[in-house]
Design a protein around this motif. Sequence first.
Motif, mmCIF file in Angstrom:
data_model
loop_
_atom_site.group_PDB
_atom_site.id
_atom_site.type_symbol
_atom_site.label_atom_id
_atom_site.label_comp_id
_atom_site.label_asym_id
_atom_site.label_seq_id
_atom_site.Cartn_x
_atom_site.Cartn_y
_atom_site.Cartn_z
ATOM 1 N N THR A 33 38.794 -24.064 8.392
ATOM 2 C CA THR A 33 40.194 -23.577 8.184
ATOM 3 C C THR A 33 40.063 -22.444 7.253
ATOM 4 O OG1 THR A 33 40.255 -25.298 6.577
ATOM 5 C CG2 THR A 33 41.348 -25.745 8.587
ATOM 6 N N GLU A 34 38.937 -21.775 7.129
ATOM 7 C CA GLU A 34 38.677 -20.570 6.224
ATOM 8 C C GLU A 34 37.935 -19.642 6.903
ATOM 9 O OE1 GLU A 34 39.102 -21.579 1.977
ATOM 10 O OE2 GLU A 34 37.516 -19.931 1.635
ATOM 11 N N LEU A 35 38.001 -18.337 6.616
ATOM 12 C CA LEU A 35 37.275 -17.549 7.460
ATOM 13 C C LEU A 35 36.840 -16.374 6.644
ATOM 14 C CD1 LEU A 35 36.257 -15.942 10.015
ATOM 15 C CD2 LEU A 35 38.464 -15.149 10.590
ATOM 16 N N VAL A 37 35.034 -12.538 6.759
ATOM 17 C CA VAL A 37 34.324 -11.756 7.951
ATOM 18 C C VAL A 37 33.271 -10.921 7.202
ATOM 19 C CG1 VAL A 37 34.596 -9.772 9.446
ATOM 20 C CG2 VAL A 37 36.314 -11.763 9.274
ATOM 21 N N ARG A 439 36.095 -23.969 -5.267
ATOM 22 C CA ARG A 439 36.562 -22.862 -6.223
ATOM 23 C C ARG A 439 37.384 -23.600 -7.229
ATOM 24 N NH1 ARG A 439 37.953 -20.040 -1.387
ATOM 25 N NH2 ARG A 439 39.667 -21.221 -0.938
ATOM 26 N N LEU A 443 36.481 -22.595 -11.226
ATOM 27 C CA LEU A 443 37.501 -22.244 -11.805
ATOM 28 C C LEU A 443 37.271 -23.101 -13.189
ATOM 29 C CD1 LEU A 443 40.949 -21.346 -11.507
ATOM 30 C CD2 LEU A 443 41.220 -23.720 -12.311
ATOM 31 N N ILE B 757 41.179 -9.151 13.475
ATOM 32 C CA ILE B 757 41.706 -10.357 12.697
ATOM 33 C C ILE B 757 41.195 -9.949 11.267
ATOM 34 C CG2 ILE B 757 39.025 -10.863 12.844
ATOM 35 C CD1 ILE B 757 40.630 -13.898 13.176
ATOM 36 N N THR B 758 40.765 -9.064 10.846
ATOM 37 C CA THR B 758 40.153 -8.369 9.559
ATOM 38 C C THR B 758 41.430 -7.963 8.959
ATOM 39 O OG1 THR B 758 39.313 -6.598 10.424
ATOM 40 C CG2 THR B 758 37.738 -8.023 9.554
ATOM 41 N N HIS B 761 43.398 -10.717 7.175
ATOM 42 C CA HIS B 761 43.198 -11.072 5.849
ATOM 43 C C HIS B 761 43.992 -10.456 4.792
ATOM 44 C CE1 HIS B 761 39.383 -12.211 7.823
ATOM 45 N NE2 HIS B 761 38.683 -12.331 6.629
ATOM 46 N N GLU B 890 45.369 -21.393 -4.609
ATOM 47 C CA GLU B 890 44.236 -20.717 -3.959
ATOM 48 C C GLU B 890 44.181 -19.397 -4.509
ATOM 49 O OE1 GLU B 890 41.672 -22.087 -2.969
ATOM 50 O OE2 GLU B 890 42.516 -23.758 -2.783
ATOM 51 N N LYS B 893 43.560 -19.278 -8.275
ATOM 52 C CA LYS B 893 41.995 -19.576 -8.118
ATOM 53 C C LYS B 893 41.229 -18.365 -8.214
ATOM 54 C CE LYS B 893 42.088 -24.226 -6.495
ATOM 55 N NZ LYS B 893 41.577 -25.026 -5.327
ATOM 56 N N VAL B 908 40.149 -14.588 0.821
ATOM 57 C CA VAL B 908 39.755 -15.357 1.943
ATOM 58 C C VAL B 908 40.794 -15.490 2.786
ATOM 59 C CG1 VAL B 908 37.932 -16.699 0.526
ATOM 60 C CG2 VAL B 908 40.206 -17.283 0.401
ATOM 61 N N PHE B 909 40.534 -15.715 4.048
ATOM 62 C CA PHE B 909 41.532 -15.950 5.088
ATOM 63 C C PHE B 909 41.594 -17.465 5.483
ATOM 64 C CE2 PHE B 909 42.708 -15.556 9.770
ATOM 65 C CZ PHE B 909 43.869 -15.348 9.461
ATOM 66 N N ARG B 910 42.505 -17.983 4.930
ATOM 67 C CA ARG B 910 42.884 -19.212 5.203
ATOM 68 C C ARG B 910 44.026 -19.576 6.170
ATOM 69 N NH1 ARG B 910 41.500 -22.906 1.427
ATOM 70 N NH2 ARG B 910 43.430 -24.180 1.474
ATOM 71 N N PHE B 911 43.670 -20.545 6.909
ATOM 72 C CA PHE B 911 44.794 -20.893 8.044
ATOM 73 C C PHE B 911 44.795 -22.458 8.224
ATOM 74 C CE2 PHE B 911 40.981 -19.205 9.591
ATOM 75 C CZ PHE B 911 40.166 -20.039 10.425
#
Lengths: 453, 921
Positions: A33-35, A37, A439, A443, B757-758, B761, B890, B893, B908-911
Amino acid sequence: MLRWLLGGREAQGPVEKTTVLFIGEEQPKNLYTELQVLKGHFDMVRFLVRIDDFRFASAGDDGIVLLWNVQTGERLHELRGHSQQITAITRFQKHSAESSCPMILSASSDRSVSLWDADTGSRVQTVTDLHSSVKCLLVLERLDLWLSGGNVLCVWNRNFELLCKTEVFNDAGITAIIELPKNCIAAAMDKELIIYRLKVPASESESWEIQEVKRLSDHQDSVRALISVNDQAFASGSHVGELIVWDSLDWTIQSYERVFGDTAQADLQSEIKLISPKQNEMSIQHLTSDGEYIIAAIGSGIYVYSLLTKNVIVYRKTAHDSDVLHTLKLPNGQLISCSEDGSVRFWVLQDLPPPAEHASSAFFGMWGFGRANKQPPNQQVKKGADCLVLRSLELTGDLIGHSGAVQMFLPFNDSVLVTCSTDHLIMLWKDGERESRLRSLDLFNKLEQNKGL
Amino acid sequence: MISSPDLVAFTKDDDFRDTYVEINSLPEQFSLPLFPYAGNANPWAKASFAKFTKDFILISEFSEQVGPQPLLTVPDDPKAWGTFDLNYFSLRIMSVDYQASFVGHPPGCGYPKLNFVEDSKVVLGDSKEGAFAYVHHLTLYDLEARGFVRPFCMAYISSDEDKIMQQFQELSSEFSKASECLKTGNRKAFANELEKKLKDLEYTRTVLHKEAELQKKENGCYSTQAIEKANELANVEKSIYEHKDLLKQVTSYPNRKMKDPEFLPYEPEPPSEPPGADQDQISGVSNPDHPSDNPSNTRRPSYTPQFIKAKSAKCFDKRLKTLEELCDVYFFNQTMDQLTQIEKIFRGDLCYISTSQIDTALLKQQKITNFLFEVFRDWEEEPEKPQYGEKLAPNSDNSSNPAPSNEPASLESYTSCVETVLIKMEQDISEEGQQETESSLCGITQDNSEECLEADMKGSVSSGESIEVLGTERSFPAQGSFIQSESQASLQVHYPEVVRRKEASKRTNSQDSIEVLSTTESIIPEDLRASCPGAIYEEEPYNDSSLEHIYQSPASSQRLVDSGMQDAGGFGKEATEQADSACCIGQEGPRFEEPAPELGQECSDNGVVKVAPRSSRAGEQAPGVDDGAPAALLSYELNLIYLSDEVSRLDLDDVSDSTSFMSASTSSERAASPFLSGNPITVKHKRKAGQGALRFIRQYPFAQQAIFSLLSGRTLVVMGADEGKVRKLVSALSIFVPNLGKYAETIKPWLTSPFQITDLHSWKLIGLHRVASPTGSSMLFSLNRYSRYISILDADHKTLRCPPYKGTLIGRLADHRTQIKRGSTYFMHVQSMLSQLCSKAFLYTFCHHLHLPIHPGEGDASVASRRRGFLQHQLGISGEDVKIVQFLGELIKLYYLQEPGKGATPPVFRFDYTTSFLYKI
C-alpha cells in the motif's frame, strides 16, 4: 468505468470486455500500500539483480547499471561504462582471502563484460572486443569462474582470463546456460540444448577444457527458457509451448508437455471461441521453479506444472491482458506474475474442496495427460475458462502503476517488491503498515536524539 | 504658541518587558484585551472624531527656515488625511523631539563633533484632533544646515490610541529600520558632500596660498592685505581640519545597518571593473578620482573644485536640500518602500492586528504540524537562515570598520570604505576571506587584536578596565567557536591590519563609551540618553549594537543563530524578541491583508531572498536574479545559487501554469519565492475559497466524500470541460488539502495532459480538462488506469466517484445545513477544525505505544488494538476518520524526519485498496 468517464450518465457497469478476470479495487490481501518511484534510467529497464538484503541493481537499454537501497529508495551508485544496452547481468560473489564483497557482472551489446564492486561502484575488471555480444552469463561460484554465452561459449576465471571456449556458432547464439551436476553445463541454442562438460585441470600444467557431450534436439522450435529445477531435473520451454523436463544426470526426457497444442481444441469449444491460438500465445516466455512446481509463463497465461504428478495442475490461460514476462513462486505459496500490460498480479494456489459431483468429463479430459481419473469439480466449470485439476489459482491482488510493460520484479523480505518496466521507471512497492511502523521507529529515535521536541 | 501636547511618555513597563517564556497554557500575551465596558456602547462605533479615516504615516521636518513642516505622507494620497491639519500636527510632533541635536564644541574639543544620536520615540496624542501618533524623531546631517543637522520625524498617525500603545514595540522596530535606512543613506551622502567640500577647501587653500605669496612679494610680509590673506588661509586651514574631522567621524560611524542584508543590493557594479581595482581601496591608497574605482564618482564623474569665499551665504538665502537629496535616492526610495510596508502592516483594526499576531505566534509554536494546512511561511525557511548569515557575515562586516583615524592621509580610504561597503561587495569578500584565513590561522581573536592594538598604542590613556568592559560588552570569543558573536568577532578579525594601522585612536573614544556604559546606560532612559552631550560619540553605536539592539540593531543573521528560536521573522525581530515577547508576533500581522504578490515578497524577504531589500524592491530585482543577469553583488550570487537550486526543482511547466493562473502574481513571485510558486493557492485565495467551499458543500450532497478523499490523501481529480468552473471548484476545495511538506505543490489547478503515477505523488487536487480528442482519450485512459488511486469529481455531470465515507468528523467540518453565511467565516471554521485535527494527528503520531510495542514480545496485533482504542476513546475518532488521522500522522512523521540540510525528499505515495462508489446529485 471508462464509459462512465466518457460522460455516460448511467451507472458504471461491468465494462471489462476482456475475458481476463478483474479483481476490482477491494484487495484486502494486497499489502503493498505504499509506492515509491525510482527515476534514473533513460531507457527501458530490463533487469533487476538482488545484491544483498538491502541493495539491488537495475540495468536496461541505456547501458547504465544503477545500484539502489531498497529501503530508502536512495540511489547508491551509478555504474557507467557500457556504451550499449545491457544484455545480461548477474551477481558475482567474490570470495577473496580478505573478504567476500558482492560484485556485479554485466554484459552489454557493445561486446564487453564488466565486473563492478557493489560497495564502491567502481569497475574492477572489464573485457572488451569480444567475438560477439554476450547474451547470457553464468557464475560458477564453486569453481570460482564464470561463463559467457553468445556466438561462442567462453569460460573465464575471476581475473577475467579466458580459460577455454567452444567453437564459434555462426548461425545462432547461445541464449541461456545453466549449471548441471558433475561440472556439466546445458546451453540453449535455437532448437537444441547442448550439454557441455567442463574439464577441471588436475594440476597447474593442465589447462581448462570444455567439451560438447550431447545435443538434445527434441524441441520443435527455438528454446526460450531453460532453468534448473533441482538436482535431478532441469526444464526447458520452447516457442511453441513445449515444456520438457530433463533428467540432470543422463539428460533424458522425464516429461514432455505440449501445453497449448493440446488445449487449443478444448478452448475453442469453451469460452474463447473466436480467438484462434497464435504462435506467440503458445510461446513459453519464462520458466521458474521452486523444486516442486514449474511455473511457466505461456502467452498471457500462467501454467503450473507439478513435478510430483508430472502434469499441469492448474492454469490461467488469460492471467493477464498481454504476455506474461516473468513469474515467481514465493515460499509462502504466493505466485507473482508481471506482464506486458503493465501490471503485476498476485496469485494463490488454493486447495479445493473435494469434488462434489462430476461434470462433463469429456470437456476437461484433455487436461488429464493420461490421468483421466482426475475430474474437475463442477464449480470450476461455472467459473468460466479457468479449469483445474487439483487446485485453483486465485487472484489476490494486483499492482498498477507502470505505464509500460513490467519486465521483471524482485521481492525483498515479503514486504518490498521491486518492479522495473519499459517506462524507464523502477517502482518500490512496500507494505504500508510496515513502513509506517519503521517511520515511527525513526521518529522516536530522532525524538530521543533531539531530547524531546 | 505651542500648546503643551498631552504627551504620553512611553515607559518600558513590565507588560512590554515580559520575557518570552515557554508556555503550556494559553499565555497572557495571547489573550486579547477586553473591550472596556461602557454601557451599551458599540465597540465598533467610531469613538474618535478624527478628521481622517485611515492611519497614515507622516514625515515632517523642523526646517531651520520655515519651522516645522510636513514633507510627505504614506500613502501619498490627500484622501489619506482628509481635513486633518498636517501643518499643525507637524508642529506638534516636532515639538517633542527629545533627541539632542546638539552639535558644537564639546568640552575638550576644539572643533565640532557630530553627534550620532539615537532616534527618539514617543507616543503623542492630540485629543482635540482625535489623533494619536507614534513619533519617531531622527536627525540627518547636512553640511549646509545649521549645526550640520536637520531634524526630521516620522509619525504613524492613528485615531486609535490603544493601537499605538499596544503596537508600540512593533512600530518602534519597524520605524527604526526605516530610520536606519534613511540615516545610512544620509551618512553616505554626507560623506560625499564633505568630500566635495574638502576638495573645494583644498583648492581654495592652494589658491589662497598662491595669492598670499603674491601679496607677500608685492606688499611685504606685514601688509594688511598679506595679514588678511594669512588669516584667511589660516581659516581655511582650520576649516579643512574641521571638515576632515567631520568626514572621519561620519565615515567611522560603524555602519551597523550594513550588517543587515536588506541594504546590500545597492547597485550593480559596472561589469567592466578591473578586478584589482578595489584592492587599492582596501589598502587605503585608492585614488578617489579614479572613475571606476569610486562608484560615487562614477555617478558624478569628475568634480571640479570651486573656490570658496571666506564669507559663505546666509543660511536663509540658500535652498535646503530635500530629503531625497539628503539620503541618496536609492535609500530614500527604499525607505519609502519600507514605510509603505509599515502602513500595510498596521492597517486595520487593532483587534484584527492583535489576533493575527497571536495567530501567527501560536502557529509558530506548532513547529511540527503547522505545515499541514497553513500556507508556506517564513518558518519553512528557517534552516536556510543560518547559512545565509554565515555567508553574509564577511560581507556585512567590512562596512563596520570602527576605528577612526587621526591621520588625515587615510581619509580617502575612509570614504572609499563607505562606498566600498555599498558597492564593492564582491571583491571585498575575497579580501576579507584572505584576511580571515590569515587571522584565523594566527588565531587572532578579538582580545588578541585588542592587545595588538594596545601594543601599538603610543601613550594611550586606556586603562585595563576599559578593555574589560568592551570585552564583556561584545564578548568576543575566538572566531568560529561561537557563531553567536561572529559578526562582532569577525568585525574585528577581518580588519586586524586596518585596525592596527589606524592605531589606537579609538581607545580614547572608548573611554567615553565606558562612561556611557557605566553611568548613563542604566539610569538614563533610552530616549534621553542621546541628550547627554558627549556621552555618545563614535563609539556609542558599538555599545548600541550589543546592548540596544532592541530598537536599533539590524537583524544580523548571526543573531539569528544566536537566538535559539531562530524565528524567521527576520529584521531584528529576534533581537526584539529577546527583550519583549510581544514583539515576536512582529510583522506577520499583515499576512491576511496583503495581496498575494506582497505575501510572496514578504516571504522572500524573510528567507529566500534574505539579502534583498524588503518590500517591492525584491520584486523589481528578482527577475534579474532569475535570468541570471549580471548581479555583481556577491549576495545576489549567493541567492542565485540558492534560487536556481530551488527553482530547478520545480517543474517549469507548473510554475508557468500557476503564475498564469494567478493573475496578480508577477514574475517576481516565481523568482523570489519558489516555495510559494509551488503553492499557487495563497492565504488570500484560501479565504476567497471559503465562499466557494461553502457553496460546494451546500450544492453537492457528496461534498463530505470529496473532502474525505482530500483529507485522507487520495488525489481528487476535478474533471470538466469548462476551465473556469473547474478552477473554481479546485480553489474551493483547496482549503482542505494538506500540504505534503516542502516537496512540491499539492494542487494542480488546471491540467490538459494525461498525468502519470508520479504526478499523483504530489498532486492531491487536480483540475483536469475534459476534451474529446486523442489526448482526451489518453487522459481518460490514465484516469481509468489509476482509478484505484484517485477520486473523480465530474464537474459537468455532477458526479463523484470515490470510496465511501462513514465518519463524523467531516460532518462537522462540512455540514450542508451549516448556518455559516460568509465565506471568510466558513474559512475560519474550517481552519479551526483543521487545526484541531492537526493536534489530534500530532498526539497520535507522537504517542510511542500506539506505533511500537511496549515490550519486545508484544505483537503487532496488540499494538494495533491499542491504537484503535486510543483513536476511539481518547481522540474520539472512529471509522473512516482514522484514515485521515493516519494520513496526517504519516505526513507529520515524514516532515519531522526530514533532514533540514538534505533538502526535500519526495513524499511517499500511500493508498489503500477500497472500492469506489459513484455518487450523483
